[in-house]
Design an enzyme around this catalytic site. Structure first.
Site, PDB file in Angstrom:
ATOM      1  N   ASN A 155       0.653  -1.243   0.254  1.00 62.32           N
ATOM      2  CA  ASN A 155       0.307   0.059  -0.061  1.00 62.32           C
ATOM      3  C   ASN A 155       1.193   1.439   0.161  1.00 62.32           C
ATOM      4  O   ASN A 155       1.299   1.666   1.034  1.00 62.32           O
ATOM      5  CB  ASN A 155      -0.934   0.340   1.509  1.00 62.32           C
ATOM      6  CG  ASN A 155      -2.439  -1.068   0.667  1.00 62.32           C
ATOM      7  OD1 ASN A 155      -3.231  -1.509   0.607  1.00 62.32           O
ATOM      8  ND2 ASN A 155      -1.832  -2.493   1.852  1.00 62.32           N
ATOM      9  N   GLU A 156       1.021   1.669  -1.094  1.00 60.70           N
ATOM     10  CA  GLU A 156       1.938   2.919  -0.947  1.00 60.70           C
ATOM     11  C   GLU A 156       1.875   4.409  -0.951  1.00 60.70           C
ATOM     12  O   GLU A 156       0.415   4.075  -0.433  1.00 60.70           O
ATOM     13  CB  GLU A 156       1.962   2.850  -2.554  1.00 60.70           C
ATOM     14  CG  GLU A 156       3.603   1.784  -3.294  1.00 60.70           C
ATOM     15  CD  GLU A 156       4.581   1.524  -2.724  1.00 60.70           C
ATOM     16  OE1 GLU A 156       4.924   2.631  -1.760  1.00 60.70           O
ATOM     17  OE2 GLU A 156       5.385   0.447  -3.277  1.00 60.70           O
ATOM     18  N   PRO A 157       2.231   5.101  -0.631  1.00 60.99           N
ATOM     19  CA  PRO A 157       1.284   6.678  -0.531  1.00 60.99           C
ATOM     20  C   PRO A 157       0.316   6.914  -1.472  1.00 60.99           C
ATOM     21  O   PRO A 157      -0.123   6.729  -2.712  1.00 60.99           O
ATOM     22  CB  PRO A 157       3.058   7.766  -0.355  1.00 60.99           C
ATOM     23  CG  PRO A 157       4.093   6.641  -0.289  1.00 60.99           C
ATOM     24  CD  PRO A 157       3.586   4.944  -0.863  1.00 60.99           C
ATOM     25  N   SER A 199      -2.374   6.007  -0.721  1.00 63.67           N
ATOM     26  CA  SER A 199      -3.030   4.841  -0.616  1.00 63.67           C
ATOM     27  C   SER A 199      -4.610   4.811   0.399  1.00 63.67           C
ATOM     28  O   SER A 199      -4.213   5.378   1.182  1.00 63.67           O
ATOM     29  CB  SER A 199      -2.793   3.425  -0.283  1.00 63.67           C
ATOM     30  OG  SER A 199      -1.289   2.774  -1.129  1.00 63.67           O
ATOM     31  N   THR A 255      10.766   1.787  -3.266  1.00 59.61           N
ATOM     32  CA  THR A 255      10.461   0.409  -3.362  1.00 59.61           C
ATOM     33  C   THR A 255      11.003  -0.208  -4.162  1.00 59.61           C
ATOM     34  O   THR A 255      11.430  -1.546  -4.087  1.00 59.61           O
ATOM     35  CB  THR A 255       8.722   0.413  -3.012  1.00 59.61           C
ATOM     36  OG1 THR A 255       8.161   0.983  -1.946  1.00 59.61           O
ATOM     37  CG2 THR A 255       8.400  -1.300  -3.001  1.00 59.61           C
TER      38      THR A 255
END
Length: 640
Positions: free
Chosen positions: A172-174, A176, A191
């Site tokens: 869940n990246e920035p 999300s 990432t």
């Protein structure tokens, strides 16, 4: 065994825990990540047994990456030695790369079976890992089905998490959303950079992944997040002390009623109560804490030590320190002298000099020295100037390369050398086999023994070029090839008695007065940590030997970090000419010079990064009010 949660400790007894008042997520700090991992494994085991006694399934959400490896190792041990059964366990993994074949050694399917599932009695049908080979047409429905499968078994009883440098949990990246569910996502560049070593280059890292959503994670009844190493310190501070924001998805965990962060000291280093404890509680001031505080104040106010005033101390929460010391004037001089005494141009000690205020001994004018280098270039990258000085000043210097470093040589580089060898020896069958292997290598293949040997020889020849440049005889260069490293993959074995025996043998043979070793623990499960553990275990065994009474151990940092100013106990200045000599020594490591994948989020080449780090250390010393040098290498003494 369950580690108490946030509500039961940090918030119900706020008066007793004043130092944690900036923290919004309960966390427990451990000195050692292995001990912490064992405690987490014990909590999981207790939950499994409790569910078994109730004749209910135990539903676990599992993570991948380096953080949970020791947890899985302990669960496997408990299964083998204590009879812990996983027959009632149902698992759901957080994520998987997309696209990703299950047989690929970089897949999370492979990871989980390698570290856990192949070694326990879990039922195959109870293992759920997102399928990275699902077609784009079926992906949407697949994610819905994965979500519904979790709900069908009653939801997650326990969710194990790691944290990425972007603040991602799962993938869940920035950006999300709080209520997001299982879905596909595009990976953040950071990432992918962090994953690059495992994939032997960022160009091989998939750009997408399947991940459980934030909402899925938050539905778990219990959440434990693991954070190890200094490279996670900043994001953990932001997560634990910052505001909830989609830019740092892990901050959503602040709203979960039963979450605990388990972190080591390096990962906790940026928390307010650790970095600046005088801002949150009354301190017991020893000299080390005083120096840390004065360095912090000097950097905050942008003033050198000797210009700090009583007002500077009082306005920044340090009045208690002044009360103890008397005046800013007295304290400033005391701390200035303490830092000044770390500086020496004689890392082996200056013969016939008064060493009362020097970091090293003047006695034993010609010292026997071992420089331990985890990889075949850490010696020149991290302490090349000091290495050069020790040789120049007449000490008996030995370099011990602890691993072959073969994994860091690209297939293209190895193929180049193999083809040169073939041109010189057309009939050499081993060379033909290497060329054939490299040209036909797939994502499923681990380097053959012959290829690993060639890549290791490339690193050896580069190392010898650098040591010869510094004037060191080949007889003083030792290639230990510690067995834990020789797996052919990023995943290494645990340290063994054979590794320790090899370390003990070289120390007992040379009987050193000085040992230099890499003390960079940014990745607590990385090669540097294992190599340092091997040294520490060797020192425990040998410490009663008579020659060890004269042995001092100095720790240098790895390629990308330096000791903080207040941590430095020996600072070795370099002239512009010595900076150039260090650069030339690094240049001998040509296989690592361009595009190496172990540089983290920094695109600079090794030599540029090393020089910038040394220049920055010198600048920090100058900003604190000390003499101006071109560059400084720094060390911290380890007392065994």
């Amino acid at each position: 065994m369950k580690i108490a949660n946030q509500k039961s400790i940090a918030h119900t007894k706020a008066g007793m825990f004043e130092e944690t008042r900036f923290e919004k997520i309960h966390n427990v700090i451990f000195q050692d990540s292995t001990v912490a991992s064992i405690l987490v494994a014990q909590e999981i085991a207790a939950l499994i047994r409790d569910k078994e006694n109730q004749n209910k399934p135990c539903v676990l959400g599992l993570a991948t990456g380096s953080s949970p490896i020791k947890v899985y190792e302990e669960l496997v041990r408990m299964h083998r030695e204590e009879g812990l059964s996983f027959a009632n366990v149902i698992t759901f993994n957080l994520d998987e790369y997309l696209p990703m074949d299950k047989g690929n050694i970089q897949s999370y399917f492979y990871f989980m079976h390698e570290h856990l599932f192949n070694h326990i009695d879990i039922l195959e049908e109870h293992i759920n890992i997102p399928d990275g080979s699902v077609s784009s047409e079926d992906l949407y429905q697949y994610c819905i089905d994965y979500e519904m499968k979790i709900k069908a078994v009653g939801g997650l009883d326990f969710q194990l998490l790691g944290i990425g440098r972007t603040g991602h949990i799962g993938f869940n990246e920035p950006g999300s959303h709080y209520n997001s569910s299982t879905r596909s996502i595009t990976l953040d560049h950071i990432t992918r950079v962090d994953a690059a070593p495992a994939f032997l280059g960022i160009e091989n890292v998939p750009r997408k992944a399947i991940t459980m959503g934030i909402g899925t994670v938050l539905s778990a009844k219990r959440i434990v997040l693991l954070g190890w190493g200094g490279n996670k310190a900043e994001i953990l501070k932001e997560t634990i002390e910052g505001e909830i924001t989609p830019e740092v998805p892990a901050t959503y965990l602040q709203n979960h009623e039963n979450t605990t962060f388990i972190i080591d000291e390096a990962a906790a280093s940026e928390l307010t109560r650790v970095k600046t404890p005088w801002l949150v509680t009354n301190c017991v001031w020893n000299d080390n804490l005083k120096l840390k505080a004065v360095v912090w104040l000097s950097e905050l106010t942008e003033k050198p030590f000797l210009k700090l005033t009583d007002k500077d101390y009082n306005n920044n929460g340090m009045s208690g320190l002044l009360t103890e010391e008397g005046t800013a004037y007295d304290l400033n001089i005391k701390m200035f002298n303490k830092l000044q005494h770390t500086i020496t141009g004689w890392p082996g000690g200056k013969p016939n000099a008064d060493d009362t205020n020097r970091p090293e001994r003047a006695t034993i004018p010609k010292k026997r020295v071992i420089i331990f280098s985890p990889h075949p270039d850490d010696d020149v990258i991290s302490m090349g100037g000091t290495f050069d000085r020790l040789v120049e000043q007449g000490h008996e210097v030995h370099v011990a390369y602890q691993t072959s470093g073969n994994i860091a040589v690209s297939d293209e580089e190895a193929l180049k050398f193999a083809e040169i060898t073939q041109s010189l020896c057309p009939e050499c069958e081993e060379t033909e086999a290497i060329i054939s292997f490299l040209k036909n290598k797939t994502d499923h293949d681990i380097d053959s023994v012959e290829v690993r040997k060639l890549k290791g020889l490339i690193r050896r020849s580069e190392s010898l070029g650098a040591t010869r440049y510094f004037g060191l005889e080949d007889a003083n260069v030792h290639f230990l090839d510690l067995p834990f490293y020789e797996t052919g993959t990023i995943k290494k074995n645990n340290i063994s008695q054979e590794d320790i025996d090899i370390m003990c043998d070289i120390i007992s043979t040379i009987k050193p007065h000085q040992i230099y070793a890499a003390g960079d623990l940014a990745d607590p499960h990385g090669t540097h940590k294992v190599c340092l553990d091997a040294l520490f275990e060797s020192l425990k065994i040998l410490k009663t030997e008579s020659y060890m009474k004269d042995c001092w151990v100095w720790l240098y940092r790895g390629a990308w970090h330096e000791w903080e100013s207040f941590q430095i106990e020996m600072a070795v200045p370099m002239s512009p000419d010595q900076v150039l000599r260090k650069r030339h020594a690094i240049f001998y490591h040509q296989s690592q010079k361009d595009g190496v994948m172990f540089q983290g989020g920094d695109s600079r080449e090794f030599w540029v990064r090393a020089e910038d780090r040394n220049h920055l250390t010198a600048k920090k010393y100058n900003d604190l009010g000390l003499s101006e040098y071109a560059a400084i290498e720094a060390f911290k003494r380890y007392h065994f």
